[in-house]
Design an enzyme around this catalytic site. Structure first.
Site, PDB file in Angstrom:
ATOM      1  N   CYS A  85      43.850  -8.596  20.566  1.00  0.00           N
ATOM      2  CA  CYS A  85      42.543  -8.992  20.037  1.00  0.00           C
ATOM      3  C   CYS A  85      42.787  -9.839  18.798  1.00  0.00           C
ATOM      4  CB  CYS A  85      41.721  -7.754  19.699  1.00  0.00           C
ATOM      5  SG  CYS A  85      40.084  -8.192  19.069  1.00  0.00           S
ATOM      6  N   CYS A 235      36.588 -15.708  19.115  1.00  0.00           N
ATOM      7  CA  CYS A 235      37.510 -14.964  19.981  1.00  0.00           C
ATOM      8  C   CYS A 235      38.935 -15.515  19.879  1.00  0.00           C
ATOM      9  CB  CYS A 235      37.042 -14.987  21.446  1.00  0.00           C
ATOM     10  SG  CYS A 235      37.985 -13.836  22.471  1.00  0.00           S
TER      11      CYS A 235
HETATM   12  O1  PYC Z   1      39.211 -12.073  19.154  1.00  0.00           O
HETATM   13  O2  PYC Z   1      40.593 -11.847  20.834  1.00  0.00           O
HETATM   14  C1  PYC Z   1      39.550 -11.596  20.256  1.00  0.00           C
HETATM   15  C2  PYC Z   1      38.591 -10.667  20.894  1.00  0.00           C
HETATM   16  C3  PYC Z   1      38.697 -10.062  22.092  1.00  0.00           C
HETATM   17  C4  PYC Z   1      37.565  -9.273  22.257  1.00  0.00           C
HETATM   18  C5  PYC Z   1      36.781  -9.426  21.151  1.00  0.00           C
HETATM   19  N1  PYC Z   1      37.423 -10.279  20.318  1.00  0.00           N
END
Ligand code: PYC
Length: 310
Positions: A85, A235
Protein backbone atom coordinates in the site's frame (compact mmCIF):
# COMPACT_ATOMS: atom_id res chain seq x y z
CA UNK A 1 -4.72 -2.57 20.69
CA UNK A 2 -2.70 0.65 20.39
CA UNK A 3 -3.11 2.52 17.11
CA UNK A 4 -1.99 5.70 15.40
CA UNK A 5 -4.18 7.19 12.67
CA UNK A 6 -2.86 9.31 9.82
CA UNK A 7 -4.02 10.33 6.39
CA UNK A 8 -2.09 10.57 3.14
CA UNK A 9 -3.73 12.96 0.71
CA UNK A 10 -7.02 12.37 2.54
CA UNK A 11 -6.75 8.53 2.56
CA UNK A 12 -6.68 7.19 6.15
CA UNK A 13 -4.17 4.67 7.55
CA UNK A 14 -4.49 3.05 10.97
CA UNK A 15 -1.12 1.72 12.17
CA UNK A 16 -1.52 -1.10 14.71
CA UNK A 17 1.37 -0.92 17.14
CA UNK A 18 0.48 -3.95 19.30
CA UNK A 19 -2.39 -6.23 20.28
CA UNK A 20 -2.72 -7.85 16.85
CA UNK A 21 -3.00 -11.61 16.25
CA UNK A 22 0.01 -13.93 16.41
CA UNK A 23 0.90 -14.61 12.76
CA UNK A 24 4.15 -16.51 13.39
CA UNK A 25 7.61 -15.52 12.24
CA UNK A 26 7.76 -16.80 8.63
CA UNK A 27 7.94 -14.72 5.45
CA UNK A 28 5.58 -11.72 5.48
CA UNK A 29 3.61 -13.19 2.56
CA UNK A 30 2.83 -16.24 4.77
CA UNK A 31 1.90 -14.04 7.74
CA UNK A 32 -0.38 -12.00 5.44
CA UNK A 33 -2.02 -15.20 4.14
CA UNK A 34 -2.64 -16.26 7.76
CA UNK A 35 -4.22 -12.89 8.58
CA UNK A 36 -6.44 -13.22 5.50
CA UNK A 37 -7.49 -16.81 6.25
CA UNK A 38 -7.91 -16.81 10.03
CA UNK A 39 -8.65 -13.28 11.22
CA UNK A 40 -11.19 -11.69 8.87
CA UNK A 41 -13.57 -10.62 11.64
CA UNK A 42 -10.78 -9.03 13.65
CA UNK A 43 -9.05 -7.11 10.86
CA UNK A 44 -12.38 -5.90 9.49
CA UNK A 45 -13.52 -4.74 12.94
CA UNK A 46 -10.44 -2.51 13.26
CA UNK A 47 -11.45 -0.50 10.19
CA UNK A 48 -15.22 -0.43 9.75
CA UNK A 49 -17.76 1.73 11.53
CA UNK A 50 -18.30 2.45 14.36
CA UNK A 51 -14.61 1.97 15.32
CA UNK A 52 -13.19 2.95 11.95
CA UNK A 53 -14.24 4.90 8.91
CA UNK A 54 -14.86 4.31 5.20
CA UNK A 55 -11.73 3.78 3.08
CA UNK A 56 -9.47 3.21 6.09
CA UNK A 57 -6.46 0.93 5.53
CA UNK A 58 -4.86 -0.99 8.38
CA UNK A 59 -1.08 -1.34 8.74
CA UNK A 60 -0.22 -4.14 11.14
CA UNK A 61 3.34 -3.75 12.38
CA UNK A 62 5.24 -7.02 12.51
CA UNK A 63 8.87 -8.03 13.03
CA UNK A 64 10.70 -7.88 9.65
CA UNK A 65 12.58 -11.02 8.54
CA UNK A 66 15.32 -8.74 7.18
CA UNK A 67 17.03 -7.03 10.13
CA UNK A 68 18.11 -4.11 7.91
CA UNK A 69 14.45 -3.04 7.68
CA UNK A 70 13.08 -0.42 10.09
CA UNK A 71 9.75 -2.28 10.23
CA UNK A 72 7.69 -5.09 8.77
CA UNK A 73 4.07 -4.35 7.88
CA UNK A 74 0.97 -6.11 6.57
CA UNK A 75 -1.70 -3.95 4.94
CA UNK A 76 -5.42 -4.64 4.71
CA UNK A 77 -8.64 -2.82 4.04
CA UNK A 78 -12.08 -3.89 5.22
CA UNK A 79 -12.42 -6.14 2.15
CA UNK A 80 -9.05 -7.88 1.85
CA UNK A 81 -5.45 -8.23 2.96
CA UNK A 82 -3.39 -6.48 0.26
CA UNK A 83 0.21 -7.01 -0.88
CA UNK A 84 1.44 -3.44 -0.62
CA UNK A 85 0.00 0.00 0.00
CA UNK A 86 1.64 3.21 -1.17
CA UNK A 87 -0.38 5.72 0.79
CA UNK A 88 -0.15 3.39 3.79
CA UNK A 89 3.66 3.28 3.56
CA UNK A 90 3.84 7.08 3.42
CA UNK A 91 1.48 7.24 6.43
CA UNK A 92 3.45 4.54 8.28
CA UNK A 93 6.74 6.39 7.72
CA UNK A 94 5.34 9.66 9.08
CA UNK A 95 3.83 7.72 12.01
CA UNK A 96 7.15 6.01 12.86
CA UNK A 97 8.81 9.44 12.81
CA UNK A 98 6.03 10.88 15.00
CA UNK A 99 6.73 8.08 17.51
CA UNK A 100 10.47 8.84 17.43
CA UNK A 101 11.26 5.38 15.98
CA UNK A 102 12.93 6.74 12.80
CA UNK A 103 14.41 10.06 11.75
CA UNK A 104 14.76 12.03 8.53
CA UNK A 105 16.57 9.97 5.90
CA UNK A 106 16.29 6.63 4.11
CA UNK A 107 14.79 3.48 5.62
CA UNK A 108 13.71 0.08 4.38
CA UNK A 109 10.26 -1.36 5.09
CA UNK A 110 9.41 -5.04 4.55
CA UNK A 111 5.98 -5.81 3.08
CA UNK A 112 4.41 -9.05 1.76
CA UNK A 113 5.13 -7.78 -1.79
CA UNK A 114 8.83 -7.16 -1.04
CA UNK A 115 11.13 -4.61 0.53
CA UNK A 116 10.42 -0.96 -0.29
CA UNK A 117 12.50 2.09 0.54
CA UNK A 118 11.26 5.33 2.06
CA UNK A 119 13.06 8.64 2.22
CA UNK A 120 11.60 10.82 4.98
CA UNK A 121 12.34 14.39 3.89
CA UNK A 122 10.66 16.19 6.79
CA UNK A 123 7.93 15.45 9.35
CA UNK A 124 5.32 14.99 6.61
CA UNK A 125 6.98 14.40 3.24
CA UNK A 126 8.05 10.96 2.04
CA UNK A 127 9.46 9.58 -1.20
CA UNK A 128 8.59 5.92 -1.56
CA UNK A 129 10.62 3.69 -3.88
CA UNK A 130 8.28 0.82 -4.62
CA UNK A 131 8.88 -2.78 -5.74
CA UNK A 132 9.39 -3.38 -9.46
CA UNK A 133 6.08 -2.78 -11.20
CA UNK A 134 5.01 -4.07 -14.59
CA UNK A 135 2.32 -4.01 -17.23
CA UNK A 136 1.47 -7.55 -18.23
CA UNK A 137 -1.25 -6.98 -20.87
CA UNK A 138 -2.37 -3.94 -22.87
CA UNK A 139 -5.86 -3.26 -24.24
CA UNK A 140 -7.60 -6.26 -22.68
CA UNK A 141 -11.27 -6.27 -23.74
CA UNK A 142 -13.97 -6.89 -21.17
CA UNK A 143 -17.76 -7.13 -21.49
CA UNK A 144 -19.31 -5.33 -18.54
CA UNK A 145 -22.97 -5.43 -17.48
CA UNK A 146 -24.57 -2.02 -17.92
CA UNK A 147 -21.51 -0.57 -19.68
CA UNK A 148 -20.79 -2.78 -22.71
CA UNK A 149 -17.32 -3.55 -24.02
CA UNK A 150 -14.37 -1.64 -22.58
CA UNK A 151 -10.63 -2.15 -22.82
CA UNK A 152 -7.99 -1.72 -20.13
CA UNK A 153 -4.40 -2.56 -19.24
CA UNK A 154 -3.54 -5.13 -16.58
CA UNK A 155 -0.61 -4.03 -14.42
CA UNK A 156 1.02 -4.85 -11.10
CA UNK A 157 2.30 -2.24 -8.62
CA UNK A 158 2.17 -4.35 -5.44
CA UNK A 159 -1.54 -5.03 -6.08
CA UNK A 160 -3.29 -6.02 -9.33
CA UNK A 161 -4.93 -3.26 -11.39
CA UNK A 162 -7.21 -3.04 -14.41
CA UNK A 163 -6.61 0.47 -15.78
CA UNK A 164 -9.10 2.15 -18.10
CA UNK A 165 -7.90 5.25 -19.94
CA UNK A 166 -9.63 7.42 -20.90
CA UNK A 167 -12.23 7.05 -18.19
CA UNK A 168 -15.75 6.51 -19.61
CA UNK A 169 -17.06 8.79 -16.81
CA UNK A 170 -15.64 12.21 -15.90
CA UNK A 171 -13.42 11.82 -12.82
CA UNK A 172 -15.07 14.44 -10.59
CA UNK A 173 -16.30 14.32 -6.98
CA UNK A 174 -19.91 14.68 -8.19
CA UNK A 175 -19.53 11.43 -10.15
CA UNK A 176 -18.16 9.33 -7.26
CA UNK A 177 -21.36 7.19 -6.96
CA UNK A 178 -21.38 6.48 -10.72
CA UNK A 179 -17.62 5.85 -10.80
CA UNK A 180 -17.95 3.45 -7.88
CA UNK A 181 -20.81 1.54 -9.49
CA UNK A 182 -19.00 1.25 -12.85
CA UNK A 183 -15.67 0.14 -11.39
CA UNK A 184 -17.35 -2.47 -9.18
CA UNK A 185 -19.08 -3.83 -12.31
CA UNK A 186 -15.70 -3.95 -14.09
CA UNK A 187 -13.98 -5.81 -11.24
CA UNK A 188 -16.88 -8.28 -11.14
CA UNK A 189 -16.61 -8.81 -14.94
CA UNK A 190 -12.82 -9.26 -14.68
CA UNK A 191 -13.30 -11.93 -12.01
CA UNK A 192 -16.01 -13.68 -14.04
CA UNK A 193 -13.77 -13.65 -17.15
CA UNK A 194 -10.76 -14.94 -15.18
CA UNK A 195 -8.70 -11.87 -16.10
CA UNK A 196 -5.83 -11.12 -13.72
CA UNK A 197 -2.14 -11.66 -13.01
CA UNK A 198 0.25 -14.17 -14.57
CA UNK A 199 -0.51 -16.78 -11.90
CA UNK A 200 -4.23 -16.16 -11.89
CA UNK A 201 -4.13 -13.44 -9.22
CA UNK A 202 -7.51 -11.66 -9.31
CA UNK A 203 -7.81 -7.97 -10.15
CA UNK A 204 -8.21 -6.25 -6.77
CA UNK A 205 -8.24 -2.59 -7.85
CA UNK A 206 -9.75 -0.76 -10.86
CA UNK A 207 -8.52 2.62 -12.11
CA UNK A 208 -10.32 5.14 -14.31
CA UNK A 209 -7.73 7.63 -15.55
CA UNK A 210 -8.78 11.03 -16.93
CA UNK A 211 -7.27 14.43 -17.72
CA UNK A 212 -6.98 16.86 -14.81
CA UNK A 213 -8.40 20.39 -14.72
CA UNK A 214 -4.95 21.35 -13.35
CA UNK A 215 -2.72 22.01 -16.41
CA UNK A 216 0.37 21.05 -14.38
CA UNK A 217 -0.94 17.57 -13.61
CA UNK A 218 -0.52 14.56 -15.87
CA UNK A 219 -3.96 13.23 -14.92
CA UNK A 220 -6.55 12.51 -12.30
CA UNK A 221 -7.63 9.01 -11.29
CA UNK A 222 -10.50 7.27 -9.60
CA UNK A 223 -9.27 4.11 -7.85
CA UNK A 224 -11.63 1.42 -6.56
CA UNK A 225 -10.22 -0.61 -3.64
CA UNK A 226 -11.20 -4.16 -2.53
CA UNK A 227 -13.55 -2.82 0.17
CA UNK A 228 -15.53 -0.94 -2.57
CA UNK A 229 -14.31 2.41 -1.21
CA UNK A 230 -12.44 4.78 -3.51
CA UNK A 231 -8.91 5.86 -2.72
CA UNK A 232 -8.88 9.48 -1.54
CA UNK A 233 -5.16 9.60 -2.43
CA UNK A 234 -3.83 8.97 -5.95
CA UNK A 235 -3.02 5.39 -4.78
CA UNK A 236 0.69 4.58 -4.53
CA UNK A 237 0.47 1.05 -5.90
CA UNK A 238 -1.98 2.24 -8.58
CA UNK A 239 0.37 5.08 -9.56
CA UNK A 240 3.16 2.49 -9.77
CA UNK A 241 1.06 0.29 -12.06
CA UNK A 242 0.23 3.39 -14.11
CA UNK A 243 3.93 4.29 -14.44
CA UNK A 244 4.59 0.75 -15.70
CA UNK A 245 1.92 1.28 -18.38
CA UNK A 246 3.27 4.71 -19.35
CA UNK A 247 6.79 3.28 -19.64
CA UNK A 248 5.67 0.21 -21.60
CA UNK A 249 3.79 2.35 -24.13
CA UNK A 250 6.65 4.85 -24.47
CA UNK A 251 4.58 7.73 -23.09
CA UNK A 252 6.93 8.67 -20.22
CA UNK A 253 10.72 8.73 -20.26
CA UNK A 254 12.83 7.28 -17.45
CA UNK A 255 13.52 10.00 -14.84
CA UNK A 256 10.79 12.41 -16.06
CA UNK A 257 8.51 13.59 -13.25
CA UNK A 258 4.72 13.90 -13.45
CA UNK A 259 1.99 14.92 -11.03
CA UNK A 260 -0.84 12.46 -10.54
CA UNK A 261 -4.02 13.53 -8.75
CA UNK A 262 -6.82 11.68 -7.00
CA UNK A 263 -10.52 12.26 -7.60
CA UNK A 264 -10.51 14.67 -4.62
CA UNK A 265 -7.50 16.56 -6.03
CA UNK A 266 -4.72 15.38 -3.68
CA UNK A 267 -1.44 14.80 -5.51
CA UNK A 268 1.68 12.64 -5.77
CA UNK A 269 4.84 13.37 -7.73
CA UNK A 270 5.85 10.30 -9.74
CA UNK A 271 8.82 9.10 -11.74
CA UNK A 272 10.53 5.79 -12.49
CA UNK A 273 13.80 4.12 -13.38
CA UNK A 274 14.05 0.91 -15.35
CA UNK A 275 13.87 -2.31 -13.32
CA UNK A 276 15.97 -5.45 -13.76
CA UNK A 277 13.11 -7.63 -14.95
CA UNK A 278 11.62 -5.48 -17.70
CA UNK A 279 9.41 -3.37 -15.45
CA UNK A 280 9.92 -0.06 -13.66
CA UNK A 281 11.04 0.97 -10.18
CA UNK A 282 8.54 3.72 -9.27
CA UNK A 283 9.15 6.61 -6.92
CA UNK A 284 6.11 8.23 -5.33
CA UNK A 285 6.39 11.43 -3.32
CA UNK A 286 3.50 12.47 -1.09
CA UNK A 287 2.75 13.78 2.35
CA UNK A 288 0.92 12.40 5.37
CA UNK A 289 -0.33 13.84 8.65
CA UNK A 290 -0.86 12.07 11.96
CA UNK A 291 -4.42 12.65 13.24
CA UNK A 292 -4.85 10.55 16.38
CA UNK A 293 -3.26 8.17 18.85
CA UNK A 294 -5.54 5.74 20.63
CA UNK A 295 -6.35 2.37 22.13
CA UNK A 296 -9.07 0.27 20.53
CA UNK A 297 -11.40 -1.52 22.94
CA UNK A 298 -13.29 -4.69 21.94
CA UNK A 299 -15.81 -4.98 24.80
CA UNK A 300 -17.53 -8.37 25.12
CA UNK A 301 -20.90 -6.69 25.83
CA UNK A 302 -20.58 -4.32 22.84
CA UNK A 303 -23.23 -5.40 20.27
CA UNK A 304 -21.07 -3.83 17.53
CA UNK A 305 -17.75 -5.17 18.82
CA UNK A 306 -17.03 -6.65 15.36
CA UNK A 307 -18.23 -3.58 13.49
CA UNK A 308 -21.41 -2.95 11.53
CA UNK A 309 -22.29 -5.58 8.95
CA UNK A 310 -25.29 -4.86 6.73
O1 PYC B 1 -1.88 3.74 -1.97
O2 PYC B 1 -1.35 1.77 -2.76
C1 PYC B 1 -2.12 2.53 -2.21
C2 PYC B 1 -3.44 2.03 -1.78
C3 PYC B 1 -3.96 0.80 -1.97
C4 PYC B 1 -5.22 0.78 -1.39
C5 PYC B 1 -5.46 2.02 -0.87
N1 PYC B 1 -4.36 2.78 -1.11
Amino acid sequence: MRVVDSHTGGEPTRVILDGGPDLGSGPLSERAARLAADHVTLYRSILVEPRGQPAMVGALLTEPTDPSCAAGVIYFDAGAVIGMCGHGTIGLTVTLAHLGRIGVGRHKIETPAGIVEVDLKDANTVTLTNIESRRIHADVPLDVDGIGQITGDIAYGGNWFYIVEPSPIAVTPANIPALTEATIAIRRAAHAAGIGGERGEPIDHVIFQAPSPNPEAHGRSFVLCPDDAYDRSPCGTGSSAMLACLAASGRLAEGAEIIQESVIGSAYRLSYRKGQHGGVIPTVTGSAHVMAEGRLIFGESDPFKDGITL
